[in-house]
Write a protein that holds these residues in place. Structure first.
Motif, mmCIF file in Angstrom:
data_model
loop_
_atom_site.group_PDB
_atom_site.id
_atom_site.type_symbol
_atom_site.label_atom_id
_atom_site.label_comp_id
_atom_site.label_asym_id
_atom_site.label_seq_id
_atom_site.Cartn_x
_atom_site.Cartn_y
_atom_site.Cartn_z
ATOM 1 N N ASP A 122 82.571 -41.308 17.018
ATOM 2 C CA ASP A 122 82.432 -41.269 15.727
ATOM 3 C C ASP A 122 80.684 -41.730 16.451
ATOM 4 N N ALA A 123 79.842 -41.907 16.039
ATOM 5 C CA ALA A 123 79.029 -42.245 15.436
ATOM 6 C C ALA A 123 78.162 -41.490 16.363
ATOM 7 N N PHE A 124 78.591 -40.334 17.822
ATOM 8 C CA PHE A 124 77.806 -39.599 18.075
ATOM 9 C C PHE A 124 78.214 -37.907 17.462
ATOM 10 N N ASN A 125 79.317 -38.180 16.707
ATOM 11 C CA ASN A 125 79.922 -37.307 16.011
ATOM 12 C C ASN A 125 78.665 -36.734 15.124
ATOM 13 N N ASP A 126 78.366 -38.236 13.903
ATOM 14 C CA ASP A 126 77.903 -38.325 12.684
ATOM 15 C C ASP A 126 76.453 -38.251 13.076
ATOM 16 N N LEU A 127 75.529 -38.259 14.283
ATOM 17 C CA LEU A 127 74.665 -37.940 14.659
ATOM 18 C C LEU A 127 74.026 -36.585 15.055
#
Length: 83
Positions: A74-79
């Motif tokens: 999720d954090a990767f997708n947000d980034l």
């Protein structure tokens, strides 16, 4: 094989002589991989010096804390969506 990952241990050699040998071996491995259309990832990039070394070797990608700490999906997708 479509990707070759080189372990981080190869980036952190203490002896100058061993470092030269390691560089020569890594360059040879990376050249063989590139001639075989195999993508090369070097793990353990923790500093700008490591990043420069990886680029000097001709690797396709570096991976490590210098670029980012480990991220959840999720954090990767947000980034990537912010860029």
């Amino acid at each position: 094989i479509d990707e070759l990952k080189i372990d981080r241990i190869f980036l952190h050699i203490d002896s100058e002589l061993e470092n030269k040998k390691t560089k020569w071996i890594l360059e040879a491995i990376i050249n063989i991989a590139k001639k075989s259309n195999i993508r090369v990832v070097v793990e353990g990039v923790e500093s700008i010096e490591d990043d420069r070394f990886v680029r000097c070797l001709g690797a396709n990608v570096g991976q490590g804390y210098y670029y980012s700490r480990p991220l959840s999906i999720d954090a990767f997708n947000d980034l990537i969506h912010k860029k």
